[in-house]
Design a protein around this motif. Structure first.
Motif, PDB file in Angstrom:
ATOM      1  N   THR A 129      -3.978   6.561  -4.442  1.00  0.00           N
ATOM      2  CA  THR A 129      -3.368   5.318  -3.577  1.00  0.00           C
ATOM      3  C   THR A 129      -3.245   4.152  -4.252  1.00  0.00           C
ATOM      4  OG1 THR A 129      -4.342   6.306  -1.643  1.00  0.00           O
ATOM      5  CG2 THR A 129      -3.653   4.164  -1.285  1.00  0.00           C
ATOM      6  N   ALA A 130      -2.253   3.269  -4.182  1.00  0.00           N
ATOM      7  CA  ALA A 130      -2.020   2.225  -4.877  1.00  0.00           C
ATOM      8  C   ALA A 130      -2.115   0.985  -3.896  1.00  0.00           C
ATOM      9  CB  ALA A 130      -0.916   2.287  -5.603  1.00  0.00           C
ATOM     10  N   GLN A 178      -1.355  -9.699   5.883  1.00  0.00           N
ATOM     11  CA  GLN A 178      -2.860  -9.748   5.877  1.00  0.00           C
ATOM     12  C   GLN A 178      -3.687  -9.678   4.719  1.00  0.00           C
ATOM     13  OE1 GLN A 178      -5.202  -7.965   8.931  1.00  0.00           O
ATOM     14  NE2 GLN A 178      -6.853  -9.275   8.761  1.00  0.00           N
ATOM     15  N   TYR A 179      -3.013  -8.372   3.845  1.00  0.00           N
ATOM     16  CA  TYR A 179      -3.719  -8.073   2.459  1.00  0.00           C
ATOM     17  C   TYR A 179      -3.372  -9.189   1.421  1.00  0.00           C
ATOM     18  CZ  TYR A 179      -4.608  -3.187   3.969  1.00  0.00           C
ATOM     19  OH  TYR A 179      -4.983  -2.199   4.812  1.00  0.00           O
ATOM     20  N   TYR A 180      -2.231  -9.829   1.548  1.00  0.00           N
ATOM     21  CA  TYR A 180      -1.757 -10.973   0.559  1.00  0.00           C
ATOM     22  C   TYR A 180      -2.838 -11.900   0.830  1.00  0.00           C
ATOM     23  CZ  TYR A 180       0.423 -15.161  -0.862  1.00  0.00           C
ATOM     24  OH  TYR A 180       0.703 -16.469  -1.359  1.00  0.00           O
ATOM     25  N   LEU A 181      -3.056 -12.360   2.150  1.00  0.00           N
ATOM     26  CA  LEU A 181      -3.642 -13.555   2.326  1.00  0.00           C
ATOM     27  C   LEU A 181      -5.281 -13.358   2.112  1.00  0.00           C
ATOM     28  CD1 LEU A 181      -2.532 -14.447   5.998  1.00  0.00           C
ATOM     29  CD2 LEU A 181      -1.907 -15.686   3.821  1.00  0.00           C
ATOM     30  N   GLU A 182      -5.906 -12.093   2.094  1.00  0.00           N
ATOM     31  CA  GLU A 182      -7.295 -11.991   1.838  1.00  0.00           C
ATOM     32  C   GLU A 182      -7.225 -12.006   0.236  1.00  0.00           C
ATOM     33  OE1 GLU A 182     -10.055 -11.191   3.477  1.00  0.00           O
ATOM     34  OE2 GLU A 182      -9.010 -11.614   5.324  1.00  0.00           O
ATOM     35  N   LEU A 227       0.616  -1.223   0.012  1.00  0.00           N
ATOM     36  CA  LEU A 227       0.074  -0.036  -0.149  1.00  0.00           C
ATOM     37  C   LEU A 227       0.904   1.486  -0.032  1.00  0.00           C
ATOM     38  CD1 LEU A 227      -3.062   0.861   0.545  1.00  0.00           C
ATOM     39  CD2 LEU A 227      -2.501   1.257   2.786  1.00  0.00           C
ATOM     40  N   HIS A 228       0.664   2.132  -0.981  1.00  0.00           N
ATOM     41  CA  HIS A 228       1.435   3.397  -1.055  1.00  0.00           C
ATOM     42  C   HIS A 228       0.635   4.628  -1.646  1.00  0.00           C
ATOM     43  CE1 HIS A 228       2.644   1.336  -4.974  1.00  0.00           C
ATOM     44  NE2 HIS A 228       2.428   2.831  -5.198  1.00  0.00           N
ATOM     45  N   ARG A 270      13.569  22.762   1.808  1.00  0.00           N
ATOM     46  CA  ARG A 270      12.153  22.179   1.323  1.00  0.00           C
ATOM     47  C   ARG A 270      11.810  20.965   1.620  1.00  0.00           C
ATOM     48  NH1 ARG A 270      12.374  23.283  -4.593  1.00  0.00           N
ATOM     49  NH2 ARG A 270      14.475  22.763  -4.251  1.00  0.00           N
ATOM     50  N   VAL A 271      12.116  20.281   2.764  1.00  0.00           N
ATOM     51  CA  VAL A 271      11.494  18.977   3.166  1.00  0.00           C
ATOM     52  C   VAL A 271      10.647  19.190   4.188  1.00  0.00           C
ATOM     53  CG1 VAL A 271      13.892  17.942   2.596  1.00  0.00           C
ATOM     54  CG2 VAL A 271      13.199  18.936   4.904  1.00  0.00           C
ATOM     55  N   PHE A 272       9.574  17.951   4.043  1.00  0.00           N
ATOM     56  CA  PHE A 272       8.630  18.168   4.920  1.00  0.00           C
ATOM     57  C   PHE A 272       8.139  16.607   5.368  1.00  0.00           C
ATOM     58  CE2 PHE A 272       8.067  21.413   1.952  1.00  0.00           C
ATOM     59  CZ  PHE A 272       7.467  22.459   2.709  1.00  0.00           C
ATOM     60  N   ALA A 273       7.556  16.432   6.556  1.00  0.00           N
ATOM     61  CA  ALA A 273       7.198  15.040   7.023  1.00  0.00           C
ATOM     62  C   ALA A 273       5.498  14.859   6.826  1.00  0.00           C
ATOM     63  CB  ALA A 273       7.606  14.748   8.421  1.00  0.00           C
ATOM     64  N   TYR A 274       5.085  14.182   6.267  1.00  0.00           N
ATOM     65  CA  TYR A 274       3.607  13.845   6.145  1.00  0.00           C
ATOM     66  C   TYR A 274       3.448  12.648   7.309  1.00  0.00           C
ATOM     67  CZ  TYR A 274      -1.124  12.178   4.933  1.00  0.00           C
ATOM     68  OH  TYR A 274      -2.374  11.931   4.936  1.00  0.00           O
ATOM     69  N   ASP A 275       3.041  13.510   8.489  1.00  0.00           N
ATOM     70  CA  ASP A 275       3.170  12.327   9.555  1.00  0.00           C
ATOM     71  C   ASP A 275       1.831  11.791   9.792  1.00  0.00           C
ATOM     72  OD1 ASP A 275       2.227  14.806  10.411  1.00  0.00           O
ATOM     73  OD2 ASP A 275       3.394  14.916  12.192  1.00  0.00           O
ATOM     74  N   ALA A 276       0.748  12.151   8.843  1.00  0.00           N
ATOM     75  CA  ALA A 276      -0.584  11.491   9.301  1.00  0.00           C
ATOM     76  C   ALA A 276      -0.551   9.978   8.513  1.00  0.00           C
ATOM     77  CB  ALA A 276      -1.716  12.135   8.723  1.00  0.00           C
ATOM     78  N   GLY A 277       0.548   9.954   7.740  1.00  0.00           N
ATOM     79  CA  GLY A 277       0.636   8.418   7.334  1.00  0.00           C
ATOM     80  C   GLY A 277      -0.091   7.857   6.226  1.00  0.00           C
ATOM     81  N   ILE A 278       0.402   6.606   5.654  1.00  0.00           N
ATOM     82  CA  ILE A 278      -0.509   5.891   4.541  1.00  0.00           C
ATOM     83  C   ILE A 278      -1.807   5.800   4.563  1.00  0.00           C
ATOM     84  CG2 ILE A 278       0.432   3.914   5.376  1.00  0.00           C
ATOM     85  CD1 ILE A 278      -0.155   5.119   1.803  1.00  0.00           C
ATOM     86  N   PHE A 279      -2.304   5.300   6.035  1.00  0.00           N
ATOM     87  CA  PHE A 279      -3.707   5.037   6.315  1.00  0.00           C
ATOM     88  C   PHE A 279      -4.779   6.185   6.061  1.00  0.00           C
ATOM     89  CE2 PHE A 279      -1.446   1.431   8.223  1.00  0.00           C
ATOM     90  CZ  PHE A 279      -1.988   0.374   7.570  1.00  0.00           C
ATOM     91  N   ASP A 280      -4.201   7.246   6.637  1.00  0.00           N
ATOM     92  CA  ASP A 280      -5.027   8.474   6.547  1.00  0.00           C
ATOM     93  C   ASP A 280      -4.990   9.011   5.145  1.00  0.00           C
ATOM     94  OD1 ASP A 280      -5.233   8.583   9.429  1.00  0.00           O
ATOM     95  OD2 ASP A 280      -4.760  10.440   9.681  1.00  0.00           O
TER      96      ASP A 280
END
Length: 281
Positions: A138-139, A234-238, A64-65, A119-129
């Motif tokens: 999203t992929a 778990q994503y693979y198994l599903e 997931l990315h 010009r560097v930033f952290a997107y700290d909410a993360g991949i799930f948000d």
């Protein structure tokens, strides 16, 4: 006058409560005061103006990315790699990891600044948000856009967790045990002669084990090092249509903690141990 003072006190308490709530939601922000963060809305607005960099493992990225994100795992040589990338793409860099309780995005931003990048930033909410807010950007397992209902919830993941004692009690003729730890983590087998081994990037071998469990109608019992990588597995198994599977809570570390107790570091007593906490019911 007293009303004015009371109003100011109420306002002050409101500011404190808002700040406290922010710190609770993003616990690492207070530890990284020099890192500039970017919100989900701002990242979406500037999506075509920045380079998004995923600093997690390749396996997590492949699962997931953020769409079009570049995967540069946070490990040795990271600074040199992002510096080389800036030579090719002269845009602001946005680093992200798994979310609010993951500090890799902050660490990546600091390493980039240490490599003399601006010009560097952290997107700290993360991949799930991000995935929930921007499914079209999203992929999931190589496919984009995604359906938010395909994201596995925390409850669905926790429903597959067994405490080490229960997990061990299920090992037998009706189950297949799969150790997905990296080779460098496999100091010893937890279930000698009763388990199969395949690290997460050995997909051919994993396919064979999973297909065997499905064909023989056996329960698949899976464990990793610390109980974190199985969340992505778990994503693979599903996707394979596997319905009868469980993970060991806490992985191999949880197993040893349950058996021998957890060593407390820095306690001043080398032999002091802490009894392992029972699994949440």
């Amino acid at each position: 006058m007293s009303r004015l003072i009371l109003s100011l006190l109420m306002l002050g308490l409101g500011i404190v409560n808002v700040a406290q709530a922010a710190n609770e939601e993003y616990p690492y922000r207070v530890r990284y005061p020099d890192v500039t963060v970017i919100t989900t809305d701002d990242l979406n607005k500037r999506f075509n103006e920045v380079v998004v960099i995923d600093v997690r493992s390749k396996y997590e990225y492949d699962t997931l990315h953020v769409k079009d994100a570049i995967n540069i795992p946070l490990k040795s040589g990271f600074g040199d790699k992002v510096a080389a990338l800036r030579q090719k793409q002269n845009k602001p860099f946005v680093f992200y990891c798994n979310g609010k309780t993951c500090h890799k995005s902050y660490d990546a931003a600091l390493l980039a600044e240490k490599a003399r990048l601006d010009r560097v930033f952290a997107y700290d909410a993360g991949i799930f948000d991000w995935a929930k807010a921007q499914p079209e950007k999203t992929a999931l397992l190589g496919k984009s856009p995604i359906k938010t209902e395909d994201l596995i919830s925390g409850d669905a993941f926790h429903a597959r967790l067994l405490d080490p004692k229960t997990f061990s009690s299920k090992v037998g003729d009706k189950t297949i045990v799969l150790d997905v730890r990296d080779k460098r983590q496999r100091d010893t087998a937890l279930f000698p002669f009763k388990e199969q081994r395949a690290q997460l990037d050995e997909m051919k071998k994993i396919d064979e084990v999973v297909d065997d469990a499905k064909a023989k109608n056996k329960t698949l019992l899976v464990y990793d090092e610390a109980g974190k990588q199985v969340q992505w597995f778990q994503y693979y198994l599903e996707s394979k249509g596997i319905k009868d599977y469980y993970f060991m809570k806490g992985g191999a570390e949880g197993h040893f903690n349950a058996m021998y107790g957890k060593v407390v570091l820095g306690s001043g007593d080398k032999d002091k141990k802490e009894e392992a906490k029972p699994a949440a019911k």
